[in-house]
Design a protein around this motif. Structure first.
Motif, mmCIF file in Angstrom:
data_model
loop_
_atom_site.group_PDB
_atom_site.id
_atom_site.type_symbol
_atom_site.label_atom_id
_atom_site.label_comp_id
_atom_site.label_asym_id
_atom_site.label_seq_id
_atom_site.Cartn_x
_atom_site.Cartn_y
_atom_site.Cartn_z
ATOM 1 N N PRO A 30 0.912 -1.192 0.122
ATOM 2 C CA PRO A 30 0.004 0.065 -0.049
ATOM 3 C C PRO A 30 1.025 1.346 0.103
ATOM 4 C CG PRO A 30 -0.132 -1.169 2.207
ATOM 5 C CD PRO A 30 0.781 -1.901 1.412
ATOM 6 N N PRO A 31 0.377 2.360 -0.467
ATOM 7 C CA PRO A 31 0.942 3.603 -0.341
ATOM 8 C C PRO A 31 1.562 3.970 1.066
ATOM 9 C CG PRO A 31 -1.095 3.965 -1.363
ATOM 10 C CD PRO A 31 -1.138 2.438 -0.797
ATOM 11 N N LYS A 32 2.649 4.746 0.770
ATOM 12 C CA LYS A 32 3.358 4.998 2.311
ATOM 13 C C LYS A 32 2.345 5.781 3.444
ATOM 14 C CE LYS A 32 7.876 4.944 0.548
ATOM 15 N NZ LYS A 32 9.065 5.935 0.115
ATOM 16 N N ASP A 33 1.411 6.645 2.795
ATOM 17 C CA ASP A 33 0.513 7.502 3.658
ATOM 18 C C ASP A 33 -0.709 6.848 3.921
ATOM 19 O OD1 ASP A 33 -0.909 7.974 1.220
ATOM 20 O OD2 ASP A 33 -0.386 9.913 1.323
ATOM 21 N N GLY A 34 -0.845 5.472 2.996
ATOM 22 C CA GLY A 34 -2.055 4.895 3.405
ATOM 23 C C GLY A 34 -3.396 5.397 2.265
ATOM 24 N N ARG A 35 -3.049 6.551 1.798
ATOM 25 C CA ARG A 35 -4.098 7.087 1.006
ATOM 26 C C ARG A 35 -4.097 7.177 -0.446
ATOM 27 N NH1 ARG A 35 -4.720 12.820 3.016
ATOM 28 N NH2 ARG A 35 -6.143 12.769 1.340
ATOM 29 N N GLU A 36 -3.001 7.385 -1.036
ATOM 30 C CA GLU A 36 -2.891 7.460 -2.561
ATOM 31 C C GLU A 36 -1.420 7.234 -2.914
ATOM 32 O OE1 GLU A 36 -2.385 12.267 -3.334
ATOM 33 O OE2 GLU A 36 -4.314 11.548 -3.075
ATOM 34 N N SER A 37 -1.334 6.610 -4.039
ATOM 35 C CA SER A 37 -0.266 6.504 -4.735
ATOM 36 C C SER A 37 0.308 7.649 -5.532
ATOM 37 C CB SER A 37 -0.255 5.340 -5.869
ATOM 38 O OG SER A 37 -0.489 4.146 -5.162
ATOM 39 N N ARG A 38 1.444 8.291 -5.112
ATOM 40 C CA ARG A 38 1.778 9.463 -5.769
ATOM 41 C C ARG A 38 2.940 9.463 -6.857
ATOM 42 N NH1 ARG A 38 0.937 14.017 -2.047
ATOM 43 N NH2 ARG A 38 -0.285 13.226 -0.176
ATOM 44 N N GLN A 39 2.748 10.592 -8.078
ATOM 45 C CA GLN A 39 3.734 10.175 -8.915
ATOM 46 C C GLN A 39 4.061 11.594 -9.384
ATOM 47 O OE1 GLN A 39 0.747 9.219 -12.572
ATOM 48 N NE2 GLN A 39 2.754 7.989 -12.737
ATOM 49 N N SER A 40 5.273 11.832 -9.946
ATOM 50 C CA SER A 40 5.775 13.166 -10.093
ATOM 51 C C SER A 40 5.152 13.639 -11.568
ATOM 52 C CB SER A 40 7.207 12.911 -10.542
ATOM 53 O OG SER A 40 7.575 12.299 -11.857
ATOM 54 N N PRO A 41 5.140 15.000 -11.455
ATOM 55 C CA PRO A 41 4.545 15.501 -12.755
ATOM 56 C C PRO A 41 5.155 14.917 -14.056
ATOM 57 C CG PRO A 41 4.763 17.264 -11.160
ATOM 58 C CD PRO A 41 5.508 15.845 -10.628
ATOM 59 N N GLU A 42 5.965 14.901 -14.099
ATOM 60 C CA GLU A 42 6.979 14.181 -15.153
ATOM 61 C C GLU A 42 6.581 12.665 -15.520
ATOM 62 O OE1 GLU A 42 9.057 15.204 -12.669
ATOM 63 O OE2 GLU A 42 9.040 17.162 -13.252
#
Length: 144
Positions: A30-42
């Motif tokens: 799961p994502p580190k913050d438990g909420r969402e999988s983040r991705q860079s703008p690039e």
């Protein structure tokens, strides 16, 4: 596609093929913050031109490879979506997804890059280009 009436066609096979590519984010943890999988703008920008497909099936209907082999060739719409997930930096099943597209070579390799799919796309997307990139990625990842 089988005509049901007038301009109404049976899209059952089309949507079964779409479901077969597992069009959702797959991660091992799961994502580190438990909420969402983040991705860079690039990384997010790399998905432009891949996620906008509205699954109208016009591209599949315009493909001779799909007319002749609708049970085996996935068609442009499912394949552009497959490449969308293969290209997503957050997805952790890239190799498995690519292998699923190439285990049965007919799923991917029956595309002859005629580009009928591109000319008929209502969103001006390039499924043939995505298919070509997926083929190239497969060839680069294959053992010699």
């Amino acid at each position: 596609m089988f005509v049901i009436e007038d301009l109404l066609v049976d899209l059952t096979n089309f949507f079964n093929q779409y479901r077969s590519i597992e069009p959702w984010l797959k991660t091992r943890q799961p994502p580190k913050d438990g909420r969402e999988s983040r991705q860079s703008p690039e990384d997010r920008k790399k998905l432009d031109g891949l996620y906008e497909c509205i699954l109208c099936a016009c591209c599949s209907g315009a493909r001779p490879s799909y007319w002749w082999n609708p049970e085996e060739f996935l068609g442009p719409a499912p394949l552009i979506h497959a490449y969308r997930w293969i290209s997503d930096s957050r997805d952790e099943y890239t190799d498995e997804r690519l292998r699923a597209m190439t285990d049965d070579m007919r799923k991917l390799y029956w595309c002859r890059t005629i580009k009928n799919c591109m000319w008929t796309c209502s969103k001006s997307l390039d499924p043939a280009g995505a298919i070509h990139k997926m083929k190239a990625r497969h060839l680069l990842s294959s053992p010699v």
